[in-house]
Design a protein around this motif. Structure first.
Motif, PDB file in Angstrom:
ATOM      1  N   SER A  82       6.059  -4.768 -18.964  1.00 36.01           N
ATOM      2  CA  SER A  82       5.167  -6.534 -19.199  1.00 36.01           C
ATOM      3  C   SER A  82       6.084  -7.375 -19.775  1.00 36.01           C
ATOM      4  O   SER A  82       5.892  -8.976 -19.843  1.00 36.01           O
ATOM      5  CB  SER A  82       4.277  -6.381 -19.928  1.00 36.01           C
TER       6      SER A  82
ATOM      7  N   SER C 161      -3.524  -7.808 -14.634  1.00 38.99           N
ATOM      8  CA  SER C 161      -2.720  -6.353 -14.653  1.00 38.99           C
ATOM      9  C   SER C 161      -2.670  -5.619 -16.229  1.00 38.99           C
ATOM     10  O   SER C 161      -4.037  -5.246 -16.253  1.00 38.99           O
ATOM     11  CB  SER C 161      -1.479  -7.405 -14.426  1.00 38.99           C
ATOM     12  N   CYS C 162      -1.997  -4.439 -16.019  1.00 37.11           N
ATOM     13  CA  CYS C 162      -2.892  -3.021 -16.720  1.00 37.11           C
ATOM     14  C   CYS C 162      -1.153  -2.401 -18.001  1.00 37.11           C
ATOM     15  O   CYS C 162       0.155  -2.786 -16.852  1.00 37.11           O
ATOM     16  CB  CYS C 162      -3.419  -2.313 -16.140  1.00 37.11           C
ATOM     17  N   CYS C 180      -7.553  -2.083 -12.620  1.00 35.26           N
ATOM     18  CA  CYS C 180      -6.459  -3.501 -12.543  1.00 35.26           C
ATOM     19  C   CYS C 180      -6.284  -2.441 -10.327  1.00 35.26           C
ATOM     20  O   CYS C 180      -6.939  -3.658  -9.858  1.00 35.26           O
ATOM     21  CB  CYS C 180      -4.848  -3.032 -12.833  1.00 35.26           C
ATOM     22  N   LYS C 203      -7.301  -8.573 -18.053  1.00 36.60           N
ATOM     23  CA  LYS C 203      -5.951  -7.077 -18.421  1.00 36.60           C
ATOM     24  C   LYS C 203      -6.792  -5.913 -19.041  1.00 36.60           C
ATOM     25  O   LYS C 203      -7.435  -6.203 -19.439  1.00 36.60           O
ATOM     26  CB  LYS C 203      -4.690  -7.985 -19.090  1.00 36.60           C
ATOM     27  N   ALA C 214      -3.277  -7.767 -24.010  1.00 36.43           N
ATOM     28  CA  ALA C 214      -5.003  -8.266 -22.593  1.00 36.43           C
ATOM     29  C   ALA C 214      -5.829  -9.532 -24.467  1.00 36.43           C
ATOM     30  O   ALA C 214      -6.090 -10.174 -23.202  1.00 36.43           O
ATOM     31  CB  ALA C 214      -6.262  -7.079 -23.492  1.00 36.43           C
ATOM     32  N   ALA C 218      -6.286 -12.579 -21.622  1.00 34.69           N
ATOM     33  CA  ALA C 218      -6.805 -12.666 -20.346  1.00 34.69           C
ATOM     34  C   ALA C 218      -8.275 -13.211 -20.918  1.00 34.69           C
ATOM     35  O   ALA C 218      -8.728 -13.165 -21.707  1.00 34.69           O
ATOM     36  CB  ALA C 218      -7.436 -10.864 -19.976  1.00 34.69           C
TER      37      ALA C 218
END
Ligand code: HEM
Ligand code: HEM
Ligand code: HEM
Ligand code: HEM
Ligand code: SF4
Ligand code: SF4
Ligand code: SF4
Ligand code: SF4
Lengths: 352, 73, 395
Positions: A82, C161-162, C180, C203, C214, C218
């Motif tokens: 990420s 997303s993860c 996800c 997330k 997250a 999120a």
């Protein structure tokens, strides 16, 4: 016509066999050297991940190059993190060193694992956005060049996560970083009345302002901005190019520090403003790189083992942070937005 | 998850309403034509597939008759 | 026309870190818009301002998102970036690829756009950076035929997303990749046809280390946890002790709840299970010796968002522990109620967290049917100004 709503590719078909076979069965990991993770499964299988920093904005040539490397060393499997890093997934221990040699020869930076500086997450800036107060890719490049040595180390007091967003919309997780570099506008939009009259829908423009700073001005068939309420978000410019928010003379950079996302030890927390303004000085932003380096080095020299930037500062106190770094404390550092009171000191105990 | 086909009358009403404005959010359309919002969402989905309306993202998502809102000059 | 000079950007080709300028130049060899992008960016470096305008265009037929409309404000001087839109390509869970998958994307993008990408953008999507309006539909068609789809943009569900989760992490407490993928597949309408007051993000992180941030990024953050106690392997504790790790100093003293006791003589580590707050610290320092418990699931938190408008929020707890097993019915039923409530009550561009803040957490909990529990708060309120519901008042 092509079908719609097919959804993303199924990840199960993109996992290397060693991962499919050990899915959910990993037992522990080690960091055998900077930039490399070694994961061992219950069965005793071993997977090496070699992490490489990318500039995020990459050409298809770059992607093809890393694909060729993944074909040679990883049976054609790789992943991304990420934080814009590439991870080569090596299941054959014998291929780790040759891969590292080739990466080093080709100038790919290996690092960002464990107690190291990770790659900077960032946004579009002048490359592709319409409301930026600064560029993102250029500052990131300059800062990473300057802090390069810390990317390939594992002996910092703790992880060091730097992030950059080019305006207040902060399209990247900047606000919870050890060091956050943020583009800031300092002036409200200048209204081009001529352009407004030529075809801006005034009610939608008025509604676009999150702080209600824009009022219709029926006499002029235009709008007026209540400058005291404007927080320079650029929403109105998104709605109409007549609301000129960019201001080359006043746009610049703020630095915030001490945030974190992980729950380990202390609760996740926001970064706090420590330098309210630095000038835009492309192409290498020396004021910004110097400020970031100074903060990072003060942390390195003073933190105890295991302390993230924010944990270190909370232990010594923010007042000590300002005295140690000699960053001047000004009225700009005191919150006067809506949730300000919780930052005021309600105890007579403090340091100097 | 299957929601079935949209009600043709609702689709007509959505088009008629969009004709009177530059762009709108579906919640606002639903209120103006007195139809549940879920039905409007479904009608808009089909109208978009038929190329009669399009979505626009200008700080939030709007719906407009196709081609009505021009790119910035 | 001779190539323009870019002395400022050239400065950014020096230094050890890989250079985005070099990347743009690579693309510029073959592509005129990449060349114009380079020149336009040099112009921004001279002017100290951006040169882009936003346009409302969002997609291809049947889609309400996936494309960000972008036009330069200097089209006469830089005609090849007069239109320079972004396309968001929905990435696979945890960003795993086969090289053939990436090559397919490169081939499509070489034909239809600038050849520049973000791998990945902050949204988690793979970004095709810079294409003309006329190329949007054909590019999409080729992507779709090759098994790809667009990500979200606009007032919709954004691409979930993860973290890498069980695929490569021993700390994962649930299958982040599957959640996800499952949510992305289940919510295609919500992802592709925006219908809400504003955006909504999921997330997933497999544990409280929260590697995809997250909690900060999120509206709905799903963070792995466990209900029972951490598990300690005393043989491995001894091995760490013998390898020289300062277990008292680096592990016990840094445990936020002082739940760990180290016995120097026996080289044993013990936990006072009911005192542990499941922060992950000891597991991070001694991954071979300490592991999460066996009864695994996730904490569900709501409300995270960035600073616009009401200041940034971190997500806060609304369900301390939820089992995460396919088909994730409990999660989906709760999410459906929350979305309805937000869609019904939210003002335009009001994120879920701001709406809950405006209407009140207690009203939210009552209306979506969630039970109040002490894990939701650090500490209870200090004021007695309770708005008592009429049905709890003696008439
Ligand atoms: C009203 C305010 C906002 C506007 C007008 C806006 C506009 C934009 C635009 C135009 C882009 C695309 C940049 C490009 O590729 O050209 C973008 C990207 C993005 N935005 Fe926003 N944005 C806003 C608020 C936010 C907020 C509040 C967040 C999150 C908290 C956010 C998250 C993102 C992310 C993650 C991206 C992708 C950025 C990247 O990968 O570089 N945006 N935004
Ligand atoms: C320097 C200051 C800050 C910067 C540069 C910054 C930047 C950002 C960015 C770029 C995002 C978008 C992440 C994404 O969607 O990919 C974000 C999200 C977020 N920020 Fe910040 N932020 C800052 C300060 C704060 C503060 C002070 C708070 C809270 C008080 C905060 C809370 C949040 C939250 C909760 C999100 C969730 C993101 C979302 O809307 O999806 N941030 N921030
Ligand atoms: C339900 C609302 C409240 C009631 C019924 C109430 C009732 C009382 C009573 C009966 C006293 C004692 C007076 C005396 O005999 O000395 C008192 C004193 C006091 N109250 Fe309240 N009170 C309320 C709310 C509050 C609140 C919200 C505050 C502060 C935020 C407050 C602050 C005080 C203080 C500081 C005193 C002490 C005054 C003194 O020492 O002279 N009260 N209150
Ligand atoms: C129902 C609400 C409350 C009542 C009835 C109440 C009552 C009282 C009373 C009777 C005193 C005086 C004690 C004394 O003189 O010996 C007092 C003192 C005080 N109260 Fe409250 N109070 C209330 C709420 C609050 C709240 C919400 C706060 C602050 C957040 C507060 C802050 C104080 C303080 C600072 C004192 C002075 C304490 C001291 O002299 O050491 N009170 N309160
Ligand atoms: S942070 Fe601001 S300027 Fe940067 S990409 Fe996001 S909206 Fe654009
Ligand atoms: S910049 Fe933002 S706050 Fe200022 S007037 Fe425009 S929309 Fe309103
Ligand atoms: S969030 Fe936890 S489970 Fe996910 S990758 Fe990070 S440490 Fe592993
Ligand atoms: S997980 Fe955190 S709170 Fe629990 S014992 Fe370990 S260090 Fe302490």
């Amino acid at each position: 016509m092509s079908k719609i709503d097919g959804g993303p590719p199924d990840y199960k078909k993109l996992l290397p066999p060693i991962i499919t076979e050990n899915y959910g069965q990993w037992k522990y990991h080690e960091i055998p050297r900077a930039g490399v993770l070694k994961h061992v499964s219950e069965k005793g299988d071993t997977l090496y991940s070699v992490r490489v920093g990318s500039p995020r904005l990459v050409s298809i040539d770059y992607i093809r190059d890393i694909c060729a490397l993944a074909d040679s060393y990883c049976d054609g499997y790789l992943r991304f993190t990420s934080r814009n890093n590439v991870e080569f997934l090596v299941s054959d221990e014998g291929k780790v060193e040759p891969l590292i040699k080739e990466l080093e020869a080709k100038g790919y930076p290996i690092g960002g694992v464990g107690n190291a500086l990770s790659n900077i997450v960032h946004t579009q800036g002048w490359v592709h956005c319409h409301t930026p107060a600064t560029d993102a890719s250029g500052i990131v490049k300059a800062v990473m060049d300057d802090l390069y040595e810390y990317f390939g180390r594992t002996d910092l007091p703790a992880k060091l996560k730097v992030a950059m967003a080019c305006c207040l919309n902060m399209c990247g997780a900047v606000h919870c970083s050890d060091v956050a570099i943020l583009g800031v506008h300092r002036t409200p939009p200048r209204v081009d009345h001529e352009k407004i009259r030529k075809g801006t829908e005034i009610p939608t423009l008025v509604a676009a302002c999150p702080t209600g700073a824009i009022r219709p001005d029926p006499k002029n068939k235009s709008v007026v901005v209540n400058e005291e309420r404007c927080m320079y978000c650029g929403n109105c410019y998104t709605m109409s190019p007549a609301m000129e928010i960019l201001d080359a003379k006043n746009d610049g950079i703020a630095i915030l520090v001490g945030g974190k996302v992980s729950n380990a030890r202390t609760a996740p927390s926001f970064s706090r403003l420590v330098i309210p303004f630095l000038p835009n000085n492309p192409p290498r932003w020396p004021e910004v790189t110097a400020a970031v380096r100074h903060i990072v080095e003060t942390w390195l020299n003073n933190a105890r083992k295991g302390e993230r930037v924010g944990e270190w500062i909370e232990r010594i106190g923010w007042e000590r942070f300002f005295s140690l770094t000699e960053i001047p404390f000004t009225d700009k550092h005191i919150d006067d937005f809506i949730f300000s009171r919780e930052t005021f000191r309600t105890t007579a105990a403090f340091k100097y | 998850m299957e929601k079935g086909p949209a009600n043709p009358e609702v689709k007509e009403k959505v088009l008629a309403y969009l004709d009177t404005v530059e762009k709108a959010k579906s919640k606002e359309i639903a209120a103006k034509i007195s139809v549940p919002k879920a039905d409007v969402d479904l009608a808009v989905k089909e109208l978009a597939m038929e190329d009669k309306v399009e979505y626009l993202y200008i700080t939030t998502t709007f719906v407009a008759l196709k081609g009505k809102v021009k790119p910035p000059q | 026309m001779p190539d323009k000079k870019t002395p400022k950007l050239d400065e950014l080709e020096h230094g050890p870190w890989p250079s985005f300028v070099t990347e743009i130049k690579k693309a510029a060899v073959r592509n005129e818009s990449a060349k114009d992008l380079l020149n336009l960016l040099e112009r921004s470096y001279d002017d100290k301002r951006g040169h882009w305008k936003h346009g409302g265009i969002v997609g291809v037929r049947g889609y309400g998102g996936g494309v960000i409309g972008r036009y330069t404000d200097l089209p006469e001087e830089y005609p090849h970036v007069a239109e320079f839109h972004t396309m968001r390509v929905n990435a696979p869970s945890a960003w795993f690829y086969k090289t053939e998958t990436l090559r397919t994307l490169c081939d499509i993008w070489e034909k239809h756009g600038s050849g520049l990408t973000n791998v990945h953008g902050s949204t988690g999507d793979l970004i095709f950076l810079g294409m003309k309006t006329e190329e949007l539909q054909t590019t999409y068609d080729e992507l779709s035929d090759a098994g790809f789809d667009l990500g979200g943009s606009g007032s919709c569900l954004r691409s979930p997303s993860c973290c890498v989760g069980p695929a490569r992490c021993e700390s994962a407490c649930y299958d982040t990749l599957d959640v996800c993928y499952d949510l992305t597949s289940s919510y295609q309408d919500e992802l592709h046809r925006p219908m809400w007051p504003y955006k909504f993000k999921f997330k997933m992180s497999g544990c409280a280390n929260d590697c995809v941030a997250a909690i900060a990024r999120a509206d709905c953050s799903i963070i792995g946890t466990w209900r029972d106690s951490i598990r300690i392997d005393q043989d491995q504790v001894k091995a760490y002790a013998e390898s020289g790790l300062d277990i008292q100093g680096m592990v016990c003293d840094k445990c936020p709840t002082r739940a760990l006791k180290y016995d120097h003589e026996k080289k044993e580590l013990h936990v006072i299970a009911e005192d542990c707050s499941r922060c992950m610290h000891c597991i991070n320092v001694m991954p071979k010796a300490v592991r999460p418990g066996k009864e695994k699931g996730a904490t569900i938190l709501l409300g995270g968002k960035s600073t616009i408008v009401q200041s940034a929020f971190l997500s806060w707890v609304i369900v301390p522990f939820m089992k995460m097993e396919p088909p994730y019915t409990e999660l989906k039923e709760m999410v459906a109620k929350i979305w309805d409530w937000w869609d019904e009550n939210g003002k335009t561009r009001e994120r879920l967290g701001e709406l809950i803040y405006r209407m009140g957490m207690t009203k939210f909990l009552r209306e979506v049917g969630l039970p109040p529990v002490p894990q939701m708060v650090f500490r209870p309120r200090a004021n007695p100004y309770v708005f008592w519901p009429q049905d709890e008042i003696v008439k």
